[in-house]
Design an enzyme around this catalytic site. Structure first.
Site, PDB file in Angstrom:
ATOM      1  NE  ARG A 276     114.771  85.923  71.859  1.00  0.00           N
ATOM      2  CZ  ARG A 276     115.039  86.914  72.707  1.00  0.00           C
ATOM      3  NH1 ARG A 276     115.279  88.116  72.251  1.00  0.00           N
ATOM      4  NH2 ARG A 276     115.094  86.683  74.012  1.00  0.00           N
ATOM      5  NE  ARG A 312     115.876  91.540  73.333  1.00  0.00           N
ATOM      6  CZ  ARG A 312     116.924  91.280  72.599  1.00  0.00           C
ATOM      7  NH1 ARG A 312     117.297  92.088  71.628  1.00  0.00           N
ATOM      8  NH2 ARG A 312     117.619  90.192  72.789  1.00  0.00           N
ATOM      9  CB  CYS A 342     118.736 111.709  82.801  1.00  0.00           C
ATOM     10  SG  CYS A 342     117.883 113.074  81.999  1.00  0.00           S
ATOM     11  CD  GLU A 343     119.541 105.698  84.320  1.00  0.00           C
ATOM     12  OE1 GLU A 343     120.642 105.121  84.540  1.00  0.00           O
ATOM     13  OE2 GLU A 343     118.663 105.857  85.180  1.00  0.00           O
ATOM     14  CE1 TYR A 371     110.236  87.999  76.026  1.00  0.00           C
ATOM     15  CE2 TYR A 371     111.423  87.409  74.027  1.00  0.00           C
ATOM     16  CZ  TYR A 371     110.636  87.051  75.104  1.00  0.00           C
ATOM     17  OH  TYR A 371     110.236  85.744  75.257  1.00  0.00           O
TER      18      TYR A 371
HETATM   19  C1  PLP Z   1     109.794  83.608  77.918  1.00  0.00           C
HETATM   20  C2  PLP Z   1     109.250  82.232  77.874  1.00  0.00           C
HETATM   21  C3  PLP Z   1     109.004  81.592  76.658  1.00  0.00           C
HETATM   22  C4  PLP Z   1     109.320  82.224  75.314  1.00  0.00           C
HETATM   23  O1  PLP Z   1     110.684  82.315  75.103  1.00  0.00           O
HETATM   24  P1  PLP Z   1     111.224  82.746  73.646  1.00  0.00           P
HETATM   25  O2  PLP Z   1     112.684  82.722  73.801  1.00  0.00           O
HETATM   26  O3  PLP Z   1     110.703  84.109  73.376  1.00  0.00           O
HETATM   27  O4  PLP Z   1     110.735  81.747  72.669  1.00  0.00           O
HETATM   28  C5  PLP Z   1     108.434  80.340  76.685  1.00  0.00           C
HETATM   29  N1  PLP Z   1     108.136  79.722  77.862  1.00  0.00           N
HETATM   30  C6  PLP Z   1     108.376  80.302  79.047  1.00  0.00           C
HETATM   31  C7  PLP Z   1     108.022  79.580  80.284  1.00  0.00           C
HETATM   32  C8  PLP Z   1     108.945  81.566  79.103  1.00  0.00           C
HETATM   33  O5  PLP Z   1     109.185  82.132  80.282  1.00  0.00           O
END
Ligand code: PLP
Length: 420
Positions: A276, A312, A342-343, A371
């Site tokens: 992220r 999200r 339709c939700e 995401y």
């Molecule tokens: C989803 C995930 C990440 C990344 O998480 P962020 O919050 O997007 O940085 C890293 N490692 C694992 C094992 C994950 O499942």
């Protein structure tokens, strides 16, 4: 810092007007800024410049192969969680020695694929998985390098669906069981235990949980080394949060400083799995106003973007800023921004003050680079949106909009029903 700014009253991505892309490729569409992606990757990676490390971008945050290729070209590796993500990583020419594989439910087919490609390591999450990987490695006459994913039982203070390092979560092996898992691994001839790993959650906005998790991992490294383990990798996962609204997450250099201080002189190659923090604020979802509707209870702005494009808000109640692509000085009103699905859970934003919208206006849903597209679906038989990468004054479609034909292509009608 990102490259989505108003020039005069128009929203730009770098030097390209967002409206121009929306007109050319249609809406809804995702737009990513190359300069922002680069900047975020560099900022994160260089925060750890002093330490031997590998930044393994988390593919699931945004898995477009153009974006994977970019991070690979900057020296990055990837963290994958499925065979499909491994396939993408290889398509993007990520060297296999920069690929780590996480996830609680790796199938035999996926394990074999990863062994064949000789990835750097598996982050294993149970003793059964350890045994399965050992059997597959034996069958393929090879050895699998693994890290134990430890569940340090730390509350990351984030949304429950994205907290992953607490006792009640399905992820990892408890610190108590890790010693036993290490003893088990010693007896498995085709397993080479090389590291420890943890990932405690996503969208963390303070450093303390990261530091607490690291403390537990560090003491485990020491214990395992006393028992003869050769721990050369420490994978600290991802999870660093971003600003969606009013959050004040630590900057990568603050996060790095806290972790490096806690690590001391532990002699390990560090692995990070940021997702992220790299891509989140490098992307927006652009949508068009189809209708506006006033009721006694609410004012609705109905857009062509919906929960299938960006789930999200519906799934986690997440906040995404919404901005008009053409700023105007019209009076504001409080609206819910909703899609055609339709939700009643189909909304992008609720109770927002927005300048009066009219049919045909474009709206930008901000911070949608992580995401966003990867969690999108075809619900309500809506083709998935295109993805566009902007660089300077140019833009490139890096994924086409799906068509109605794409929707039914994998389907078939049995002969007894008349066939296709
Ligand atoms: C989803 C995930 C990440 C990344 O998480 P962020 O919050 O997007 O940085 C890293 N490692 C694992 C094992 C994950 O499942």
């Amino acid at each position: 810092m990102d490259h989505f700014q108003y020039k005069a009253e128009e929203l730009y991505c770098e030097d390209v007007p967002v409206r121009l892309v929306a007109e050319k490729v249609g809406t809804p569409c995702y737009i990513y800024s190359l300069a922002t992606l680069r900047h975020h990757f560099l900022t994160f990676d260089s925060a750890f410049a002093k330490a031997r490390h590998l930044t393994c971008y988390s593919v699931k945050a945004n898995s477009n192969i153009a974006i994977l290729k970019l991070f690979g070209s900057m020296g990055g590796g990837v963290d994958i969680v499925s065979g499909g993500e491994l396939y993408r990583a290889l398509k993007a020419n990520i060297p296999s020695e920069r690929i780590v594989y996480s996830g609680v439910g790796k199938t035999v087919e996926e394990i074999d694929f990863a062994l064949r490609e000789k990835i750097l390591m598996f982050n294993i999450e149970s003793t059964q998985e350890l045994e399965q990987i050992n059997r597959r490695a034996e069958a393929m006459n090879t050895t699998a390098s693994v890290s134990l994913r430890v569940n340090p039982d730390i509350d990351p203070n984030t949304h429950p669906y994205i907290s992953t390092g607490m006792k009640k979560n399905k992820f990892g092996i408890s610190t108590d069981s890790a010693l036993q898992a290490f003893e088990d691994a010693k007896n498995l001839k085709h397993i080479n235990l090389v590291g420890l790993d943890c990932h405690i959650g996503s969208q963390l906005t303070e450093v303390t949980p990261f530091v607490d998790a690291l403390k537990r991992l560090r003491s485990l490294v020491e214990t395992l080394r006393l028992r003869g383990a050769d721990i050369s990798y420490l994978d600290l996962g991802g999870g660093l949060g971003i600003v969606y609204d009013q959050e004040a997450p630590p900057q990568p250099h603050e996060y790095a400083r806290a972790l490096l201080q806690e690590l001391g002189d532990i002699d390990c190659t560090l692995i990070f799995e940021p997702g992220r923090v790299i891509v989140g604020n490098a992307g927006i979802l652009v949508t068009r106003v189809l209708y506006t509707k006033r009721t006694k209870a609410k004012n609705f702005v109905i857009t062509d973007g919906a929960m299938n494009d960006l789930i999200r808000p519906s799934l986690y109640g997440s906040f995404h800023g919404v901005q008009p692509v053409a700023r105007n000085l019209k009076e504001t009103e409080t609206v819910d921004i909703v899609g055609p699905i339709c939700e009643s859970g189909d909304f992008l934003a609720r109770d927002r003050d927005l300048p009066l919208s009219t049919q045909g206006d474009y709206l930008a849903v901000m911070s949608a680079g992580a995401y966003g597209f990867t969690m999108s679906s075809n619900y309500n038989s809506r083709p998935r949106a295109p993805e566009v990468l902007v660089s300077g004054d140019k833009y490139f479609v890096i994924r086409k909009r799906e068509t109605w034909e794409d929707l039914v292509r994998p389907e078939s009608i049995p002969d007894f029903l008349g066939g296709n």
